[in-house]
Design an enzyme around this catalytic site. Structure first.
Site, PDB file in Angstrom:
ATOM      1  N   GLY A  79       5.759  10.498  24.522  1.00 22.12           N
ATOM      2  CA  GLY A  79       6.183   9.694  23.381  1.00 22.12           C
ATOM      3  C   GLY A  79       7.536   9.035  23.507  1.00 22.12           C
ATOM      4  CB  SER A  80      10.699   9.923  25.025  1.00 22.09           C
ATOM      5  OG  SER A  80      10.345  10.548  26.248  1.00 22.09           O
ATOM      6  N   GLY A  81       8.491   7.467  26.311  1.00 20.20           N
ATOM      7  CA  GLY A  81       8.400   6.434  27.334  1.00 20.20           C
ATOM      8  C   GLY A  81       8.182   5.054  26.751  1.00 20.20           C
ATOM      9  CE1 TYR A  92       0.230   7.147  37.429  1.00 18.56           C
ATOM     10  CE2 TYR A  92      -0.974   5.140  37.986  1.00 18.56           C
ATOM     11  CZ  TYR A  92      -0.309   5.928  37.055  1.00 18.56           C
ATOM     12  OH  TYR A  92      -0.188   5.490  35.756  1.00 18.56           O
ATOM     13  CE  LYS A 149      -2.210   7.768  34.595  1.00 20.00           C
ATOM     14  NZ  LYS A 149      -2.015   8.169  33.185  1.00 20.00           N
ATOM     15  CG  HIS A 172       5.950  -0.241  36.986  1.00 26.72           C
ATOM     16  ND1 HIS A 172       6.036   0.817  36.099  1.00 26.72           N
ATOM     17  CD2 HIS A 172       4.917   0.071  37.816  1.00 26.72           C
ATOM     18  CE1 HIS A 172       5.101   1.714  36.370  1.00 26.72           C
ATOM     19  NE2 HIS A 172       4.410   1.284  37.403  1.00 26.72           N
ATOM     20  CD1 TRP A 231      13.572  -6.350  47.520  1.00 31.29           C
ATOM     21  CD2 TRP A 231      12.710  -4.522  46.592  1.00 31.29           C
ATOM     22  NE1 TRP A 231      14.568  -5.415  47.471  1.00 31.29           N
ATOM     23  CE2 TRP A 231      14.069  -4.275  46.910  1.00 31.29           C
ATOM     24  CE3 TRP A 231      11.962  -3.505  45.996  1.00 31.29           C
ATOM     25  CZ2 TRP A 231      14.684  -3.060  46.656  1.00 31.29           C
ATOM     26  CZ3 TRP A 231      12.581  -2.293  45.744  1.00 31.29           C
ATOM     27  CH2 TRP A 231      13.924  -2.068  46.072  1.00 31.29           C
ATOM     28  NE  ARG A 267       0.560  -6.488  40.630  1.00 33.89           N
ATOM     29  CZ  ARG A 267       0.085  -6.783  41.823  1.00 33.89           C
ATOM     30  NH1 ARG A 267      -0.751  -7.819  41.973  1.00 33.89           N
ATOM     31  NH2 ARG A 267       0.421  -6.061  42.881  1.00 33.89           N
TER      32      ARG A 267
END
Length: 325
Positions: free
Chosen positions: A19-21, A147, A151, A190, A212, A219
Site C-alpha cells: 500500500g505504500s508503493g 519475476y 507472476k 523503471h 540508456w 511501451r
C-alpha cells in the site's frame, strides 16, 4: 499506514498489500478524493506492517484485519538491469509473497482477491498485440524470467483456488505504470521515473542527458491514478477469474525516445539528449490489447500522456528530497 485503519463494522474491509508503493498510494489518493464508498473500509499495508515472504507474519496480519477483499500489490520489483542480475531473488521472494497472501486469503474466507501482474509475463516470441489468452504460450524474455514466471504462477493459483475451493481470486495486467510516489532510482527503477530523475540531475548540474539504449523500444504507459480508478472498478464489478489487461490503447504506445522528449519538455530541460547504445534495450516491444477492458468500459478516459508526465515531473521536483531514489 495500517495503524490508522479503523476496525469498524463496515461490510467491506479492503486490505491493500504494497500500500505504500506507486499503485497503492494512487489507490489511496483516489479513495480519499471521493471514489471510496460508505460501506468500504480501506487498509493500506506497507512492508513495515508485515514481511509477506514469511507465512506466519502474513497470517498474523490477516488475523489482525480480517479483510473481506484484498488488492495484492506487494512484490519485489525493479528495472531491467536489476532483474537481469537477480533473477533467482525475484523468483523466490515473489513466489513466497504470492503464495502466503493467497493462502491466507483463502483460509480467512476472503470474498475476492485482485493480484497485480505485469506485461513482462507474456511470451518473448509472440504476435502483437498480446491479449489475456496468450500468457502461457511460451517463455518470457530472458532478462526477467524469474519475476515473470513468479507472476505467471498467480494466474495458475487463481484458477486452482477457483476450481478446488470456488474462490473469486483474479488478476489485472497493467502496462508500464508511472506517477507520483514511484521509485525514481536510476539504477534499479523503471524507465520513466529513472529518466525523470536523470533529467532533474542533468538540469541541476548543467550536463547532457544520457538515455540508456537506442530509444527505439516502444511501451504503453499508464498513469497511476488512471490505474487506481480501474483497480477500484475491478474490485467492485469484474467477475472473471481470467486476468484483464489494464492499459491505454495500442495507438497510445510511445518509444523511449518520445517518452524522454516528453520529460525534457515537461521539465524545461535545454541540454543535449544522448542515447547510450552500449546499454541494453531489453524487450523491443510488448504491445498489449485493451479490447477486453474496452468491452466493459468503452468510455473510460485515460489521462493524456504528456499531462501525466508533467504532473509526475512536477511532483518529483516538489518532493525530490523525500522521493524514493
Amino acid at each position: 499506514m495500517a495503524d490508522g485503519a479503523r476496525m469498524g463494522a463496515k461490510s467491506k474491509r479492503i486490505l491493500v498489500t504494497g500500500g505504500s508503493g506507486l499503485v497503492g498510494r494512487a489507490i489511496e489518493q483516489v479513495v480519499k478524493e471521493g471514489a471510496g464508498q460508505a460501506e468500504e473500509e480501506w487498509i493500506f499495508l506497507s512492508s513495515k506492517d508485515a514481511d509477506l515472504t514469511d507465512a506466519a507474519e502474513t497470517k498474523a496480519v490477516f488475523d489482525r484485519y480480517q479483510p473481506t477483499h484484498v488488492i495484492h500489490l506487494a512484490a519485489m520489483v525493479g528495472g531491467l538491469f536489476r532483474n537481469m542480475k537477480y533473477n533467482l531473488d525475484f523468483w523466490r521472494k515473489n513466489v513466497h509473497i504470492n503464495d502466503n497472501v493467497l493462502h491466507s486469503a483463502h483460509e480467512h474466507g476472503v470474498t475476492k482477491v485482485i493480484s497485480c501482474l505485469s506485461t513482462c509475463i507474456f511470451p518473448d516470441k509472440t504476435t502483437y498485440p498480446v491479449d489475456e489468452t496468450m500468457i502461457h504460450n511460451g517463455p518470457p524474455h530472458s532478462s526477467n524470467f524469474g519475476y515473470s514466471y513468479a507472476k505467471r504462477m498467480i494466474d495458475i493459483q487463481n484458477r486452482a483456488y477457483s476450481e478446488q475451493h470456488g474462490r473469486m481470486f483474479t488478476a489485472v495486467i497493467p502496462t508500464n505504470v508511472f506517477g507520483m510516489h514511484d521509485n525514481f532510482n536510476i539504477e534499479d527503477g523503471h524507465v520513466l521515473p529513472g529518466l525523470i530523475h536523470k533529467t532533474y540531475l542533468a538540469q541541476r548540474n548543467g550536463t547532457s542527458l544520457a538515455v540508456w539504449g537506442s530509444g527505439n523500444p516502444r511501451r504503453q504507459f499508464i498513469f497511476s491514478l488512471d490505474l487506481a480508478r480501474l483497480f477500484i472498478w475491478v474490485l467492485r464489478e469484474y467477475k472473471e477469474i481470467e486476468p484483464i489487461i489494464l492499459s491505454v490503447g495500442e495507438e497510445d504506445e510511445v518509444s523511449i525516445k518520445e517518452a524522454a522528449e516528453s520529460i525534457v519538455a515537461a521539465m524545461g530541460f535545454k541540454g543535449e539528449l544522448v542515447f547510450d547504445t552500449s546499454k541494453s534495450d531489453g524487450q523491443y516491444k510488448k504491445t498489449a490489447s485493451n479490447s477486453k477492458l474496452r468491452k466493459y468500459l468503452p468510455d473510460f478516459k485515460f489521462t493524456p500522456f504528456s499531462q501525466a508526465v508533467k504532473e509526475t515531473c512536477d511532483w518529483f521536483v516538489a518532493n525530490s528530497d523525500q522521493a524514493r531514489k
